[in-house]
Motif scaffolding. Structure first.
Motif, PDB file in Angstrom:
ATOM      1  N   GLY A   1       1.061  -0.784  -0.102  1.00  0.00           N
ATOM      2  CA  GLY A   1       0.317   0.081   0.263  1.00  0.00           C
ATOM      3  C   GLY A   1       1.106   1.090   0.269  1.00  0.00           C
ATOM      4  N   TYR A   2       0.970   2.251   0.662  1.00  0.00           N
ATOM      5  CA  TYR A   2       2.000   3.479   1.124  1.00  0.00           C
ATOM      6  C   TYR A   2       3.344   2.896   1.288  1.00  0.00           C
ATOM      7  N   TRP A   3       3.011   1.996   2.342  1.00  0.00           N
ATOM      8  CA  TRP A   3       4.501   1.908   3.027  1.00  0.00           C
ATOM      9  C   TRP A   3       5.251   1.216   2.502  1.00  0.00           C
ATOM     10  N   GLY A   4       4.983  -0.076   2.028  1.00  0.00           N
ATOM     11  CA  GLY A   4       4.982  -1.271   1.326  1.00  0.00           C
ATOM     12  C   GLY A   4       6.241  -1.460   0.263  1.00  0.00           C
ATOM     13  N   PRO A   5       5.801   0.282  -1.070  1.00  0.00           N
ATOM     14  CA  PRO A   5       6.719   0.282  -2.091  1.00  0.00           C
ATOM     15  C   PRO A   5       7.611   0.523  -1.597  1.00  0.00           C
TER      16      PRO A   5
ATOM     17  N   LEU B   1       6.781 -10.349  -3.907  1.00  0.00           N
ATOM     18  CA  LEU B   1       5.651  -9.427  -3.452  1.00  0.00           C
ATOM     19  C   LEU B   1       4.401  -9.676  -3.432  1.00  0.00           C
ATOM     20  N   CYS B   2       3.568  -9.393  -2.361  1.00  0.00           N
ATOM     21  CA  CYS B   2       2.072 -10.251  -1.687  1.00  0.00           C
ATOM     22  C   CYS B   2       2.161  -9.052  -1.450  1.00  0.00           C
ATOM     23  N   ASP B   3       0.466  -8.596  -2.251  1.00  0.00           N
ATOM     24  CA  ASP B   3      -0.890  -8.262  -1.574  1.00  0.00           C
ATOM     25  C   ASP B   3      -1.868  -8.564  -2.048  1.00  0.00           C
ATOM     26  N   GLN B   4      -2.958  -8.501  -0.915  1.00  0.00           N
ATOM     27  CA  GLN B   4      -4.973  -8.783  -0.928  1.00  0.00           C
ATOM     28  C   GLN B   4      -5.258  -8.514  -2.361  1.00  0.00           C
ATOM     29  N   SER B   5      -4.673  -7.156  -2.655  1.00  0.00           N
ATOM     30  CA  SER B   5      -5.491  -6.192  -4.109  1.00  0.00           C
ATOM     31  C   SER B   5      -4.033  -6.484  -4.969  1.00  0.00           C
TER      32      SER B   5
ATOM     33  N   ALA C   1       4.361  -5.425   5.358  1.00  0.00           N
ATOM     34  CA  ALA C   1       3.762  -3.996   5.738  1.00  0.00           C
ATOM     35  C   ALA C   1       2.241  -3.945   5.416  1.00  0.00           C
ATOM     36  N   THR C   2       1.398  -4.498   6.360  1.00  0.00           N
ATOM     37  CA  THR C   2       0.627  -4.854   5.626  1.00  0.00           C
ATOM     38  C   THR C   2       0.168  -3.565   7.544  1.00  0.00           C
ATOM     39  N   PRO C   3      -1.464  -3.646   7.566  1.00  0.00           N
ATOM     40  CA  PRO C   3      -2.030  -3.369   8.679  1.00  0.00           C
ATOM     41  C   PRO C   3      -1.942  -3.979   9.778  1.00  0.00           C
ATOM     42  N   VAL C   4      -1.687  -2.622  11.366  1.00  0.00           N
ATOM     43  CA  VAL C   4      -1.202  -3.596  12.101  1.00  0.00           C
ATOM     44  C   VAL C   4      -2.065  -4.795  12.466  1.00  0.00           C
TER      45      VAL C   4
ATOM     46  N   ALA D   1       0.021 -12.541  12.306  1.00  0.00           N
ATOM     47  CA  ALA D   1      -0.528 -14.017  11.635  1.00  0.00           C
ATOM     48  C   ALA D   1       1.051 -14.716  10.821  1.00  0.00           C
ATOM     49  N   LEU D   2       0.747 -12.642  10.127  1.00  0.00           N
ATOM     50  CA  LEU D   2       1.621 -13.181   9.228  1.00  0.00           C
ATOM     51  C   LEU D   2       3.748 -13.041   8.946  1.00  0.00           C
ATOM     52  N   THR D   3       3.784 -13.022  10.549  1.00  0.00           N
ATOM     53  CA  THR D   3       5.138 -13.087  11.209  1.00  0.00           C
ATOM     54  C   THR D   3       5.233 -14.513  11.396  1.00  0.00           C
TER      55      THR D   3
ATOM     56  N   LYS E   1       6.030  -1.212  12.175  1.00  0.00           N
ATOM     57  CA  LYS E   1       5.852  -1.075  13.769  1.00  0.00           C
ATOM     58  C   LYS E   1       3.867  -0.844  13.541  1.00  0.00           C
ATOM     59  N   PRO E   2       3.135  -0.749  14.623  1.00  0.00           N
ATOM     60  CA  PRO E   2       4.094  -1.562  15.735  1.00  0.00           C
ATOM     61  C   PRO E   2       4.225  -2.999  15.603  1.00  0.00           C
ATOM     62  N   LEU E   3       4.665  -3.471  16.311  1.00  0.00           N
ATOM     63  CA  LEU E   3       5.744  -4.930  16.055  1.00  0.00           C
ATOM     64  C   LEU E   3       3.935  -6.113  15.779  1.00  0.00           C
TER      65      LEU E   3
ATOM     66  N   VAL F   1      11.915  -5.538  13.935  1.00  0.00           N
ATOM     67  CA  VAL F   1      10.906  -4.060  13.694  1.00  0.00           C
ATOM     68  C   VAL F   1      11.412  -2.996  12.921  1.00  0.00           C
ATOM     69  N   ASP F   2      10.508  -2.479  12.197  1.00  0.00           N
ATOM     70  CA  ASP F   2      10.838  -1.413  11.247  1.00  0.00           C
ATOM     71  C   ASP F   2      10.669  -0.116  12.137  1.00  0.00           C
ATOM     72  N   HIS F   3      11.803   0.242  12.942  1.00  0.00           N
ATOM     73  CA  HIS F   3      11.415   1.503  14.179  1.00  0.00           C
ATOM     74  C   HIS F   3      12.396   2.292  13.440  1.00  0.00           C
TER      75      HIS F   3
ATOM     76  N   PHE G   1      -5.191   8.947   8.180  1.00  0.00           N
ATOM     77  CA  PHE G   1      -6.695   8.136   9.466  1.00  0.00           C
ATOM     78  C   PHE G   1      -6.535   6.764   9.186  1.00  0.00           C
ATOM     79  N   GLN G   2      -5.521   5.643  10.185  1.00  0.00           N
ATOM     80  CA  GLN G   2      -5.646   4.431   9.741  1.00  0.00           C
ATOM     81  C   GLN G   2      -6.629   3.558  10.017  1.00  0.00           C
ATOM     82  N   PRO G   3      -6.948   2.385   9.619  1.00  0.00           N
ATOM     83  CA  PRO G   3      -7.784   1.225   9.347  1.00  0.00           C
ATOM     84  C   PRO G   3      -8.565   0.705  11.070  1.00  0.00           C
TER      85      PRO G   3
HETATM   86  N1  LIG Z   1       7.709   2.544   9.169  1.00  0.00           N
HETATM   87  C1  LIG Z   1       7.409   3.944   8.850  1.00  0.00           C
HETATM   88  O1  LIG Z   1       7.950   5.231   8.899  1.00  0.00           O
HETATM   89  C2  LIG Z   1       5.723   3.944   8.269  1.00  0.00           C
HETATM   90  C3  LIG Z   1       5.103   4.702   7.599  1.00  0.00           C
HETATM   91  C4  LIG Z   1       3.600   4.079   7.410  1.00  0.00           C
HETATM   92  C5  LIG Z   1       3.235   3.402   7.480  1.00  0.00           C
HETATM   93  N2  LIG Z   1       3.732   1.771   8.488  1.00  0.00           N
HETATM   94  C6  LIG Z   1       3.695   1.136   8.809  1.00  0.00           C
HETATM   95  O2  LIG Z   1       3.315   0.317   7.211  1.00  0.00           O
HETATM   96  C7  LIG Z   1       2.473  -1.039   7.857  1.00  0.00           C
HETATM   97  C8  LIG Z   1       1.104  -0.696   6.203  1.00  0.00           C
HETATM   98  O3  LIG Z   1       0.597   0.505   6.261  1.00  0.00           O
HETATM   99  P1  LIG Z   1       0.797   1.175   5.029  1.00  0.00           P
HETATM  100  O4  LIG Z   1       0.667   2.899   5.298  1.00  0.00           O
HETATM  101  O5  LIG Z   1       1.321   1.348   3.644  1.00  0.00           O
HETATM  102  O6  LIG Z   1      -0.795   0.954   4.810  1.00  0.00           O
HETATM  103  P2  LIG Z   1      -2.061   0.619   4.138  1.00  0.00           P
HETATM  104  O7  LIG Z   1      -3.290   0.269   3.936  1.00  0.00           O
HETATM  105  O8  LIG Z   1      -1.383   1.705   2.597  1.00  0.00           O
HETATM  106  O9  LIG Z   1      -1.455  -0.439   2.840  1.00  0.00           O
HETATM  107  C9  LIG Z   1      -1.597  -1.823   3.324  1.00  0.00           C
HETATM  108  C10 LIG Z   1      -1.327  -2.987   2.423  1.00  0.00           C
HETATM  109  O10 LIG Z   1      -1.748  -4.012   2.941  1.00  0.00           O
HETATM  110  C11 LIG Z   1      -2.533  -5.073   1.945  1.00  0.00           C
HETATM  111  N3  LIG Z   1      -2.679  -6.122   3.050  1.00  0.00           N
HETATM  112  C12 LIG Z   1      -3.391  -6.102   4.258  1.00  0.00           C
HETATM  113  N4  LIG Z   1      -4.076  -7.387   4.478  1.00  0.00           N
HETATM  114  C13 LIG Z   1      -2.593  -7.913   3.817  1.00  0.00           C
HETATM  115  C14 LIG Z   1      -2.958  -9.426   4.054  1.00  0.00           C
HETATM  116  N5  LIG Z   1      -3.013 -10.328   4.400  1.00  0.00           N
HETATM  117  N6  LIG Z   1      -1.710 -10.343   2.620  1.00  0.00           N
HETATM  118  C15 LIG Z   1      -1.482  -9.578   1.671  1.00  0.00           C
HETATM  119  N7  LIG Z   1      -1.570  -7.776   2.120  1.00  0.00           N
HETATM  120  C16 LIG Z   1      -2.191  -7.116   3.044  1.00  0.00           C
HETATM  121  C17 LIG Z   1      -3.174  -4.035   2.107  1.00  0.00           C
HETATM  122  O11 LIG Z   1      -4.595  -4.762   1.346  1.00  0.00           O
HETATM  123  C18 LIG Z   1      -2.741  -2.937   1.218  1.00  0.00           C
HETATM  124  O12 LIG Z   1      -2.407  -2.406  -0.482  1.00  0.00           O
HETATM  125  C19 LIG Z   1       2.045  -0.230   8.793  1.00  0.00           C
HETATM  126  O13 LIG Z   1       1.948  -1.941   9.516  1.00  0.00           O
HETATM  127  C20 LIG Z   1       2.001   0.913   9.573  1.00  0.00           C
HETATM  128  O14 LIG Z   1       1.923   1.866  10.845  1.00  0.00           O
HETATM  129  C21 LIG Z   1       5.495   2.814   8.571  1.00  0.00           C
END
Ligand SMILES: NC(=O)c1ccc[n+]([C@@H]2O[C@H](COP(=O)([O-])OP(=O)(O)OC[C@H]3O[C@@H](n4cnc5c(N)ncnc54)[C@H](O)[C@@H]3O)[C@@H](O)[C@H]2O)c1
Length: 351
Positions: free
Chosen positions: A23-27, A44-48, A83-86, A91-93, A107-109, A132-134, A170-172
């Motif tokens: 999503g936002y951070w994984g790339p 690479l893996c994403d549900q989308s 890099a999915t929501p918390v 489960a993934l780890t 983060k958070p772990l 952990v990605d601190h 706003f986080q989900p």
């Molecule tokens: N370290 C940093 O500075 C920093 C910055 C932003 C976000 N983050 C962290 O990164 C994580 C993701 O945040 P984001 O803003 O990128 O979220 P996001 O919602 O933009 O992206 C999450 C992606 O994960 C995918 N996804 C969710 N569950 C999945 C699963 N089980 N299998 C495969 N794909 C799955 C979703 O389809 C989505 O594309 C959060 O934990 C957030 O706290 C860290």
């Protein structure tokens, strides 16, 4: 001509890495893995499907999956990056560890101390590492702050005050504390080399989702030092500023500054007490000296982080945020939750 270290890196076996969550951070993680010669981005893996297609086009050699289970079966990585929501971190780890991968998790772990403890237990059992990605602790600015504090150039610290506010995303599944405080908590524990020992939290919820969007945290560290954090997703302007007030000098970290992110002010006060009985006889001396801004290494934090993690995986000495560091942050976040539920009372944290 390549130096010996570059040749050694080229010849070493690459670490096969996969990113789940694009999503936002994984790339950003995928981009840095690709840029680092010590890794091979294999999956690479994403549900989308949409996100997978977009990122897959940038790294066409990487296999793409909508299910992490299918990825573990067909293309098991040596380093799994989560890099999915918390809500899905645990489960993934756990699945990554079961598939014999080391894991770098966002983060958070996880969502609770109990969850993180289970993750750490499994990692120990499988003889794998959790990182952990601190992100902040790998930045040039935070490393410069640590250097100043370690060298004693600030003297003893009076207090720390941090403001991390903007019109935030706003986080989900988490509130503003679980979203933003990990940055400050991990940074402060890293530069102070001390854990948070108690917290008081006050927050407001101004949205129909029911998550806090403005919060004020008061922290005490094991050393007795106090810090105040102001976090908000509702500020019209973006502020990322931390003040470290010390007896010798004070430091201001402004992460929005382009180059002079860290400024050290030779400003301060000292007190002359001429009559202890009558506290009125205290003379306050104000000192206004120079300001200097140390040179900051501009390397992207994630690039340094992945370099250090590769060293740690190879068994070399590395300065990394470990699962234990992730656990410490989640302990404080959980204590914030308890404090909020109890109307802002002080909650002690024991490790
Ligand atoms: N370290 C940093 O500075 C920093 C910055 C932003 C976000 N983050 C962290 O990164 C994580 C993701 O945040 P984001 O803003 O990128 O979220 P996001 O919602 O933009 O992206 C999450 C992606 O994960 C995918 N996804 C969710 N569950 C999945 C699963 N089980 N299998 C495969 N794909 C799955 C979703 O389809 C989505 O594309 C959060 O934990 C957030 O706290 C860290």
């Amino acid at each position: 001509m390549a130096c010996a270290n570059e040749i050694a890196v080229k010849n070493a076996k690459k670490i096969r890495a996969a990113v789940v969550g694009l999503g936002y951070w994984g790339p950003n993680l995928a981009r840095n893995l690709h840029a680092n010669q010590e890794y091979e981005l294999v999956a690479l893996c994403d549900q989308s499907e949409d996100r997978l297609k977009k990122l897959g086009a940038l790294y066409p050699w990487a296999k793409t999956y909508t299910s992490a289970d299918a990825m573990f079966k067909e293309t098991p990585p040596e380093l799994l990056v989560v890099a999915t929501p918390v809500g899905s971190h645990k489960a993934l780890t756990m699945a990554g560890l079961e598939a014999s991968a080391h894991v770098l998790c966002e983060k958070p772990l996880a969502g609770s101390v109990a969850e993180v403890s289970e993750m750490l237990e499994l990692a120990a059992k499988r003889d794998r590492r959790i990182f952990v990605d601190h992100t902040f602790i790998y930045t040039g600015a935070v490393r410069a702050i640590k250097k100043e504090i370690d060298a004693g150039r600030l003297g003893d610290l009076f207090y720390i005050d941090s403001v991390r506010i903007n019109l935030g995303l706003f986080q989900p599944d988490v509130d503003v504390i679980w979203d933003l405080a990990p940055h400050d908590l991990s940074t402060l524990e890293y530069v102070l080399k001390s854990r948070v020992s108690s917290v008081q939290a006050i927050a407001q919820c101004n949205n129909p989702r029911g998550f806090s969007d403005v919060a004020y945290l008061h922290l005490e560290f094991e050393t007795g030092l106090q810090a105040h954090l102001h976090l908000s997703w509702l500020s019209p302007v973006k502020v990322r500023r931390t003040i470290f007030s010390g007896t010798k000098s004070s430091l201001i970290f402004d992460d929005l500054e382009a180059s002079e992110k860290v400024k050290i002010y030779d400003h301060g006060v000292s007190f002359d007490v001429t009559d202890l009985e009558q506290r009125k006889q205290v003379l306050v001396n104000y000192r206004r000296g120079d300001m200097h801004a140390p040179a900051i290494n501009a390397t992207e934090g994630l690039a340094t982080e992945l370099r250090e993690i590769a060293a740690a995986i190879r068994g070399e000495r590395a300065d990394v945020a470990t699962g234990e560091d992730g656990l410490a942050v989640v302990r404080t976040l959980e204590a914030c939750k308890q404090s909020l539920a109890a109307g802002g009372t002080k909650v002690k944290i024991s490790s």
